[in-house]
Design a protein around this motif. Structure first.
Motif, PDB file in Angstrom:
ATOM      1  N   VAL A 272       0.876  -1.174   0.000  1.00  0.00           N
ATOM      2  CA  VAL A 272       0.000   0.000   0.000  1.00  0.00           C
ATOM      3  C   VAL A 272       0.908   1.216   0.000  1.00  0.00           C
ATOM      4  CG1 VAL A 272      -1.805   1.254   1.217  1.00  0.00           C
ATOM      5  CG2 VAL A 272      -1.771  -1.259   1.271  1.00  0.00           C
ATOM      6  N   ASN A 273       0.768   2.016  -1.027  1.00  0.00           N
ATOM      7  CA  ASN A 273       1.617   3.191  -1.198  1.00  0.00           C
ATOM      8  C   ASN A 273       0.712   4.384  -1.489  1.00  0.00           C
ATOM      9  OD1 ASN A 273       3.662   4.970  -1.677  1.00  0.00           O
ATOM     10  ND2 ASN A 273       4.647   3.753  -3.267  1.00  0.00           N
ATOM     11  N   LYS A 274       0.548   5.238  -0.480  1.00  0.00           N
ATOM     12  CA  LYS A 274      -0.381   6.368  -0.550  1.00  0.00           C
ATOM     13  C   LYS A 274      -1.783   5.835  -0.835  1.00  0.00           C
ATOM     14  CE  LYS A 274       3.161   9.658  -1.735  1.00  0.00           C
ATOM     15  NZ  LYS A 274       3.680  10.627  -2.625  1.00  0.00           N
ATOM     16  N   ASN A 275      -2.393   6.202  -1.953  1.00  0.00           N
ATOM     17  CA  ASN A 275      -3.750   5.755  -2.268  1.00  0.00           C
ATOM     18  C   ASN A 275      -3.761   4.569  -3.224  1.00  0.00           C
ATOM     19  OD1 ASN A 275      -4.825   7.774  -0.689  1.00  0.00           O
ATOM     20  ND2 ASN A 275      -4.862   9.246  -2.371  1.00  0.00           N
ATOM     21  N   ARG A 276      -2.618   3.951  -3.422  1.00  0.00           N
ATOM     22  CA  ARG A 276      -2.511   2.870  -4.403  1.00  0.00           C
ATOM     23  C   ARG A 276      -2.129   1.559  -3.706  1.00  0.00           C
ATOM     24  NH1 ARG A 276       2.249   1.967  -8.226  1.00  0.00           N
ATOM     25  NH2 ARG A 276       1.440   0.353  -9.560  1.00  0.00           N
ATOM     26  N   THR A 277      -2.837   0.496  -4.066  1.00  0.00           N
ATOM     27  CA  THR A 277      -2.503  -0.833  -3.573  1.00  0.00           C
ATOM     28  C   THR A 277      -2.122  -1.695  -4.767  1.00  0.00           C
ATOM     29  OG1 THR A 277      -4.043  -0.620  -1.733  1.00  0.00           O
ATOM     30  CG2 THR A 277      -3.372  -2.848  -2.326  1.00  0.00           C
TER      31      THR A 277
END
Length: 182
Positions: free
Chosen positions: A104-109
């Motif tokens: 999970v990186n900021k709003n991206r999975t």
């Protein structure tokens, strides 16, 4: 990772599975690796001098044939197809396993197959060092206790170097002049 893209240099590459999870331990994944390298070597114009696929990482010794080349596209051409196929296979057949690869990186999975950072890339020009690297690559499965002799490991160029027929990924029998000592 910084790459030094110098004409005539061989590259000793190492790339590991995400979190060192042994995702290269399955025969299908090893074949995906072999397929990706076979295609990439043609598209990106590099020779393969040695390789081994271990359960959680891989080593290769390659030699780019183009005078001007970029390692980024070469690595992408090798690694990306394997990751896409493996993640797709897991989505269909083992979706719960994907949680181990989840990022999970900021709003991206998303899911990772390879460890971030590109792996290790060491330039090589010295003949003795190149031969030592080939031996190191071939003896990886022996050191890991997977086989007694390097030629017993199916997913390595050791069998090709030893003259076995019908290897799954043949090495290129190219030797630049500097390696011949001319």
């Amino acid at each position: 990772m910084k790459h030094f893209e110098i004409e005539g240099h061989a590259h000793f590459l190492t790339f590991s599975n995400y979190r060192r999870i042994p995702m290269l331990s399955k025969e299908r994944t090893c074949h995906w690796f072999v397929d990706a390298v076979a295609k990439a070597r043609v598209e990106q114009e590099f020779d393969v001098w040695a390789w081994v696929i271990m359960p959680d990482h891989a080593h290769m010794l390659i030699w780019p044939r183009r005078p001007k080349y970029k390692m980024g596209p070469i690595l992408q051409a090798i690694k990306q197809p394997i990751a896409i196929r493996a993640i797709g296979h897991l989505r269909r057949h083992a979706p719960k396993f994907l949680n181990k690869l989840r990022v999970v990186n900021k709003n991206r999975t998303y899911h990772r197959f390879w460890q971030p950072g590109g792996g290790f890339d060491g330039n090589q020009v010295e003949p003795a060092a190149i031969h030592e690297i080939i031996e190191y690559i071939h003896n990886n499965p022996v050191r890991a206790g997977l086989v007694e002799k390097a030629i017993d490991w199916k997913y390595s160029s050791a069998r090709d170097w030893a003259g076995f027929p019908n290897v799954i990924l043949p090495v290129d029998r190219t030797v630049p002049t500097w390696l011949n000592g001319r």
